[in-house]
Scaffold this active site. Structure first.
Site, PDB file in Angstrom:
ATOM      1  N   ASP A 112      -9.225   6.079  -2.333  1.00 31.95           N
ATOM      2  CA  ASP A 112      -8.249   6.312  -3.285  1.00 31.95           C
ATOM      3  C   ASP A 112      -8.667   6.997  -4.560  1.00 31.95           C
ATOM      4  O   ASP A 112      -9.916   7.217  -4.755  1.00 31.95           O
ATOM      5  CB  ASP A 112      -7.384   4.938  -3.991  1.00 31.95           C
ATOM      6  CG  ASP A 112      -8.092   4.222  -4.848  1.00 31.95           C
ATOM      7  OD1 ASP A 112      -9.345   4.164  -4.761  1.00 31.95           O
ATOM      8  OD2 ASP A 112      -7.263   3.452  -5.441  1.00 31.95           O
ATOM      9  N   GLU A 124       0.769  -1.260  -0.236  1.00 30.78           N
ATOM     10  CA  GLU A 124       0.244  -0.066  -0.104  1.00 30.78           C
ATOM     11  C   GLU A 124       0.974   1.198  -0.097  1.00 30.78           C
ATOM     12  O   GLU A 124       0.532   2.251  -0.741  1.00 30.78           O
ATOM     13  CB  GLU A 124      -0.773  -0.107   1.321  1.00 30.78           C
ATOM     14  CG  GLU A 124      -2.132  -0.971   1.054  1.00 30.78           C
ATOM     15  CD  GLU A 124      -2.999  -0.916  -0.247  1.00 30.78           C
ATOM     16  OE1 GLU A 124      -2.776   0.186  -0.725  1.00 30.78           O
ATOM     17  OE2 GLU A 124      -3.626  -1.897  -0.344  1.00 30.78           O
ATOM     18  N   TYR A 156      -6.122   6.814   3.837  1.00 31.80           N
ATOM     19  CA  TYR A 156      -6.359   5.798   3.002  1.00 31.80           C
ATOM     20  C   TYR A 156      -5.572   4.401   3.227  1.00 31.80           C
ATOM     21  O   TYR A 156      -6.332   3.445   3.471  1.00 31.80           O
ATOM     22  CB  TYR A 156      -5.882   6.333   1.554  1.00 31.80           C
ATOM     23  CG  TYR A 156      -5.549   5.056   0.717  1.00 31.80           C
ATOM     24  CD1 TYR A 156      -6.723   4.308   0.105  1.00 31.80           C
ATOM     25  CD2 TYR A 156      -4.396   4.461   0.471  1.00 31.80           C
ATOM     26  CE1 TYR A 156      -6.655   3.245  -0.744  1.00 31.80           C
ATOM     27  CE2 TYR A 156      -4.168   3.218  -0.145  1.00 31.80           C
ATOM     28  CZ  TYR A 156      -5.295   2.676  -0.841  1.00 31.80           C
ATOM     29  OH  TYR A 156      -5.177   1.429  -1.317  1.00 31.80           O
TER      30      TYR A 156
END
Length: 356
Positions: free
Chosen positions: A146, A47, A128
């Site tokens: 996102d 991520e 996020y």
DNA sequence: AAAACGGGGCC
DNA sequence: GGCCCAGTTTT
């Protein structure tokens, strides 16, 4: 906390589509109904790498990084310079510094926090990434928002307010999906299903609405607005800046490099020594004041090296000189040219690629 | 709220 | 040449 006003489509068709069409990615585990949760370290690493970075760029770098730092403990134990070097070429180098700091905190705590609020406290983890790790690694009922999710939701709801102003409203709307028991049963898959829908069907340009599992439920498509949304606020122009850099080599093919300050632009990365980057061009004489060694005779390497940053464009002149043996001044180091190449950020690689 | 912060791929 | 990308931090 009030329920979102716009009506969202049911989660089930998207999850069914995902079970048939999901992308196979290097950093993604099997998933699917009944599948266990993937390794939190690997989810977190992927991520962070994927922040403002394409899936295609991350794939090989993820495997390489994992081979070098297989666990969060291994990453925590590594010198920061090794981590920065492994990150070279990926950009946004604050990510690498925060990654390292985060690894040390997590290793010290004996593992990652298991919910979004706890994850959000860690360096380099914003709203996020906290939601993505919580949903994918720990099955928490949250929706990471996102660019893909913003686009999908903006189209579903035909939200006409431009980004980034519309961001809070789109995030609230997306969060509403977790009121659907089908989504709540598989938060990690649901998040990744939204990513895959945005990446393969609900694309920025020319979305493939005919193939969309939500084709009957999309307000933008019903109004013919799918190509227009999400709207974006206009961007600022990028100024052009100038620098002069000094390539000092020795008789055994080593090059003199300098470590940039730990914070700010290219923080903690190596560079070819040079002038500051400013709006006006540099004159020959004034640039010499920034040479790493005084009194040398520099020759101008023909051509200019150019590089685009997020907020300015850079044009660099390269001056070269050779001495028999390098004795690096304070704050500098000598490295073999080939090794320097891989350790340098792209802007500095451009200088080495000038035809010499 | 706005600006800083990389780099690569696609049209 | 502009847009976009599994955003975060600082000002």
């Amino acid at each position: 906390m009030s329920a979102p006003s716009a009506k969202l489509p049911p989660a089930a068709p998207l999850l069914a589509w995902y079970d048939r069409h999901r992308r196979v990615l290097p950093f993604r585990s099997q998933g699917g109904p009944g599948g266990g949760h993937p390794n939190p370290y690997q989810v977190w690493l992927s991520e962070v790498m994927l922040q403002q970075t394409t899936v295609a760029a991350v794939g090989p770098r993820f495997d390489r990084f994992l081979a070098r730092f297989p666990t969060v403990e291994a990453l925590a134990a590594a010198p920061e310079g090794d981590v920065m070097e492994e990150w070279a070429g990926l950009g946004y180098y604050a990510r690498a510094r925060n990654l390292h700091a985060c690894a040390r905190l997590v290793a010290g705590q004996g593992g990652f926090p298991r919910d979004a609020a706890g994850l959000r406290e860690l360096p380099g983890i914003g709203a996020y990434t906290a939601a993505a790790v919580a949903a994918i690694a720990f099955g928490q009922p949250v929706v990471p928002v996102d660019g893909n999710v913003e686009r999908v939701v903006a189209r579903l709801a035909a939200e006409e307010a431009p980004l980034p102003g519309a961001r809070p409203r789109l995030a609230a709307l997306a969060g509403g999906f977790m009121e659907d028991p089908a989504a709540r049963a598989r938060p990690g898959d649901f998040a990744q299903a939204l990513f895959d829908l945005g990446a393969t069907i609900c694309t920025p340009r020319a979305p493939a609405c005919a193939l969309c599992p939500w084709r009957g439920d999309c307000a933008a498509q019903q109004r013919g607005l799918q190509e227009e949304l999400p709207r974006k606020a206009p961007k600022r122009a990028r100024p052009l800046r100038h620098g002069v850099h000094f390539l000092l080599t020795d008789s055994v093919g080593q090059v003199l490099l300098r470590r940039r300050p730990p914070r700010g632009l290219l923080g903690g990365m190596l560079e070819v020594p040079g002038t500051p980057w400013r709006d006006e061009r540099w004159g020959e004489a004034e640039a010499q004041d920034f040479a790493p060694l005084p009194g040398l005779s520099w020759r101008r390497v023909p051509g200019l090296a150019r590089h685009g940053f997020t907020h300015f464009e850079l044009e660099m002149v390269l001056l070269a000189a050779e001495i028999p043996a390098l004795l690096p001044p304070d704050g500098m180091e000598a490295r073999p040219l080939a090794e320097a190449e891989s350790a340098l950020p792209t802007v500095m690689r451009r200088l080495l690629h000038l035809p010499r």
